[in-house]
Design an enzyme around this catalytic site. Structure first.
Site, PDB file in Angstrom:
ATOM      1  N   GLN A  50       0.811  -1.222   0.000  1.00  0.00           N
ATOM      2  CA  GLN A  50       0.000   0.000   0.000  1.00  0.00           C
ATOM      3  C   GLN A  50       0.843   1.270   0.000  1.00  0.00           C
ATOM      4  OE1 GLN A  50      -2.724  -1.463   3.364  1.00  0.00           O
ATOM      5  NE2 GLN A  50      -4.048  -0.121   2.184  1.00  0.00           N
ATOM      6  N   CYS A  92     -10.946   0.355   3.165  1.00  0.00           N
ATOM      7  CA  CYS A  92      -9.507   0.202   2.957  1.00  0.00           C
ATOM      8  C   CYS A  92      -8.908   1.573   2.686  1.00  0.00           C
ATOM      9  CB  CYS A  92      -9.274  -0.719   1.760  1.00  0.00           C
ATOM     10  SG  CYS A  92      -7.542  -0.922   1.324  1.00  0.00           S
ATOM     11  N   HIS A 134      -7.768  -9.388   5.399  1.00  0.00           N
ATOM     12  CA  HIS A 134      -7.681  -8.178   4.560  1.00  0.00           C
ATOM     13  C   HIS A 134      -6.214  -7.855   4.231  1.00  0.00           C
ATOM     14  CE1 HIS A 134      -9.171  -3.979   3.463  1.00  0.00           C
ATOM     15  NE2 HIS A 134      -7.880  -3.788   3.564  1.00  0.00           N
TER      16      HIS A 134
END
Ligand SMILES: [Zn+2]
Length: 169
Positions: A50, A92, A134
């Site tokens: 990310q 998210c 996740h």
């Protein structure tokens, strides 16, 4: 150091991440950056892809930094066990502004290494089990949007594309 968080559509968010081979000072710095970036967001979990780093590392803190023992660092995580199913609303940091109900295991046991390179096995129930799934999904290049089906998925993807086209994503 706080790093910019990539959004749906950016690479390496959509590619599988690589295992960490050694606990170098670089790896330690990356973990520190992940923690800083997660708390700054704020979020309860963040995976290395990310922030543009294709390594199998994630951090979780369900207390958002309020509990001194709340931080969990996982390097090269693997599921030992998963069972049951929960349906809850999920979001998210890489898909800001969108939420959806996602099916996740109710309980999950994950094995990995901590920041010092020691093996740890952690059991998660409820929200923690959801976070484990996740974040490990992130390490496999999967976002919660990818786990949706049909209209629900189309709607989110269409809205993201529209935002991208107008430079608002
Ligand atoms: Zn996420």
């Amino acid at each position: 150091m706080i790093r910019p968080i990539l959004k749906y559509g950016d690479n390496p968010l959509h590619e599988p991440a690589l295992s960490v081979e050694a606990f170098t000072s670089d790896v330690d710095r990356i973990i520190g950056d992940l923690v800083d970036t997660m708390y700054a967001a704020p979020g309860i979990g963040l995976a290395a892809p990310q922030v543009g780093i294709p390594l199998r590392i994630f951090v979780i803190d369900l207390s958002l930094g309020h509990d001194p023992n709340g931080l969990l660092v996982m390097v090269n995580p693997e599921f030992v066990e998963r069972e049951g199913m929960q349906l809850e609303d999920e979001g998210c940091l890489s898909v800001p502004g969108f939420n959806a109900t996602v099916a996740r295991p109710a309980r999950a046991i994950v094995k990995g290494w901590n920041r010092e390179g020691q093996e740890q096995i952690i059991e998660g129930n409820g929200l923690l089990a959801r976070c484990f799934q996740h974040e490990i999904d992130h390490l496999d290049g999967t976002l919660f949007v990818d786990r949706l089906r049909g209209l629900q998925k189309d709607l989110i993807v269409r809205k993201i594309k529209k935002l991208s086209r107008s430079g608002k994503w």
